[in-house]
Enzyme design. Structure first.
Site, PDB file in Angstrom:
ATOM      1  N   ASP A 140       3.034  10.074  -1.819  1.00  0.00           N
ATOM      2  CA  ASP A 140       2.202   9.119  -2.556  1.00  0.00           C
ATOM      3  C   ASP A 140       0.871   8.939  -1.821  1.00  0.00           C
ATOM      4  O   ASP A 140       0.804   9.116  -0.600  1.00  0.00           O
ATOM      5  CB  ASP A 140       2.949   7.780  -2.624  1.00  0.00           C
ATOM      6  CG  ASP A 140       2.256   6.745  -3.488  1.00  0.00           C
ATOM      7  OD1 ASP A 140       2.663   6.599  -4.660  1.00  0.00           O
ATOM      8  OD2 ASP A 140       1.317   6.080  -3.000  1.00  0.00           O
ATOM      9  N   HIS A 149      -0.574   6.315  -0.990  1.00  0.00           N
ATOM     10  CA  HIS A 149      -0.532   5.174  -0.065  1.00  0.00           C
ATOM     11  C   HIS A 149       0.582   5.337   0.962  1.00  0.00           C
ATOM     12  O   HIS A 149       1.639   5.889   0.653  1.00  0.00           O
ATOM     13  CB  HIS A 149      -0.333   3.887  -0.852  1.00  0.00           C
ATOM     14  CG  HIS A 149      -1.371   3.657  -1.909  1.00  0.00           C
ATOM     15  ND1 HIS A 149      -1.162   4.005  -3.227  1.00  0.00           N
ATOM     16  CD2 HIS A 149      -2.623   3.175  -1.815  1.00  0.00           C
ATOM     17  CE1 HIS A 149      -2.260   3.725  -3.917  1.00  0.00           C
ATOM     18  NE2 HIS A 149      -3.165   3.218  -3.086  1.00  0.00           N
ATOM     19  N   HIS A 207       6.753   0.544  -0.740  1.00  0.00           N
ATOM     20  CA  HIS A 207       6.105  -0.534   0.022  1.00  0.00           C
ATOM     21  C   HIS A 207       7.077  -1.674   0.346  1.00  0.00           C
ATOM     22  O   HIS A 207       6.722  -2.596   1.085  1.00  0.00           O
ATOM     23  CB  HIS A 207       4.905  -1.096  -0.743  1.00  0.00           C
ATOM     24  CG  HIS A 207       3.797  -0.115  -0.940  1.00  0.00           C
ATOM     25  ND1 HIS A 207       3.219   0.578   0.100  1.00  0.00           N
ATOM     26  CD2 HIS A 207       3.148   0.312  -2.068  1.00  0.00           C
ATOM     27  CE1 HIS A 207       2.263   1.379  -0.366  1.00  0.00           C
ATOM     28  NE2 HIS A 207       2.208   1.244  -1.682  1.00  0.00           N
TER      29      HIS A 207
HETATM   30 ZN    ZN Z   1       0.488   4.778  -4.230  1.00  0.00          ZN
END
Ligand code: ZN
Length: 343
Positions: A196, A198, A160
């Site tokens: 993942d 996300h 991220h």
């Molecule tokens: Zn994640």
């Protein structure tokens, strides 16, 4: 398979994150890495080695210098306003569409260099993040030296984190740093597959305008899942990078994970067309059916299959640890990916 690990990750252990206005449990806890390491040791999956420490200048190949300086110095500079040593969170952000020069004030910087309230800065954040980046960079170095596969047990995770922002438990983008170092060391084409739960928004941002690193991500649909504002199917890259980003947003994986595996097969088709020399896998196991923050239904056995399928691509492969928050199952799930790959 060689496993890279460094215990400095313990230095990042905040009290929590702000979620829906409340201080919530810090799911990205040190016990995650501990449990993964224990499973690897019990199964004898490979030699566990300490990372080499690379020069901090190498981080500037991916991250902006002012952002790195912020991460390195913010804790000390905040001390006069933070004598009790509380975890540091942003108070305000740069409004959408407004460009602003990097601010000087600590409070302003906390908002300027982050996109959410899920990456609190603690006294040990820099040490842990820098160690984690070195774990990834050492992994790429071993691949360059001829290893078939390496597992970089990174913590904190990285996908991220963008060129100049942290968020979602991430500070330095370990997978992107490894991919960039592979390029700098002479690898012409790198595929970076993010599995993942996300969307790897930071990694996508970093490589969005480039055609030398193919980025693919299978994740919870941004209509209803964090980080919400990226990961749509029509985000395909820009400029020279147009056509080198692939997103597979899913509302659910299917009760036996069949929709997820369909997306994986599609991603494999693109990877084969791209003909990379090396594969980097952003490995999150928060796709697990009992993960506290996910919405997919993969089983522990599915991770064995994922490992086998990745191995069948027959590419030198670097696994970089990302998310996965069911601490009881995380060891077995990650261990299954690595064991499946090694079969
Ligand atoms: Zn994640």
């Amino acid at each position: 398979m060689k496993i890279i690990y460094r215990p400095d990750h313990y230095r990042q252990n905040p009290k929590g994150v702000f979620w829906q206005g409340q201080l919530d449990h810090y799911h990205e806890s040190p016990v995650r890495a501990e449990n993964i390491l224990r499973d690897i040791e019990q199964r004898g999956l490979g030699e566990i080695i300490e990372p080499q420490l690379f020069e901090q200048a190498l981080l500037e190949r991916v991250h902006r210098e002012d952002y790195l300086r912020f991460l390195r110095t913010v804790w000390q500079r905040a001390k006069p306003e933070n004598p009790e040593g509380k975890d540091l969170f942003p108070a305000c952000y740069v409004p959408r569409g407004q460009s602003a020069p990097p601010p000087e004030a600590v409070t302003a910087q906390l908002g300027y260099y982050s996109f959410d309230l899920s990456a609190p800065i603690t006294e040990g954040t820099w040490d842990a993040a820098y160690a984690s980046a070195n774990v990834a960079l050492t992994g790429q170095q071993l691949l360059m030296a001829g290893e078939r596969a390496v597992f970089s047990l990174c913590r904190p995770p990285g996908h991220h984190a963008g060129i100049s922002y942290c968020g979602g438990f991430c500070f330095l983008n370990n997978a992107a740093l490894a991919a960039q170092a592979l390029r700098d060391n002479g690898v012409s084409r790198v595929a970076l597959l993010d599995v993942d739960f996300h969307h790897g928004n930071g990694t996508q941002d970093i490589f969005y305008q480039r055609s030398d690193v193919l980025f693919l991500s299978i994740h919870g649909h941004p209509d209803c899942h964090y980080p919400f504002f990226s990961g749509h199917r029509d985000e395909r890259g820009a400029g020279e990078g147009h056509g080198f980003t692939y997103n597979y947003p899913l509302y659910a994986s299917g009760s036996r994970g069949e929709l997820w595996f369909e997306a994986l097969d599609s991603a494999f088709g693109e990877i084969k067309r791209f003909k990379p020399e090396v594969l980097v896998v952003s490995l999150g196991v928060d796709t697990y059916k009992n993960d506290p923050v996910s919405g997919f239904e993969l089983s522990t056995e599915d991770y064995l299959v994922i490992g086998q399928k990745l191995s069948a691509l027959a590419l030198p492969t670097l696994f970089v640890m990302e998310g996965g928050y069911n601490v009881e199952a995380i060891g077995e799930n990650v261990g299954n990916v690595l064991a499946g790959f090694s079969l």
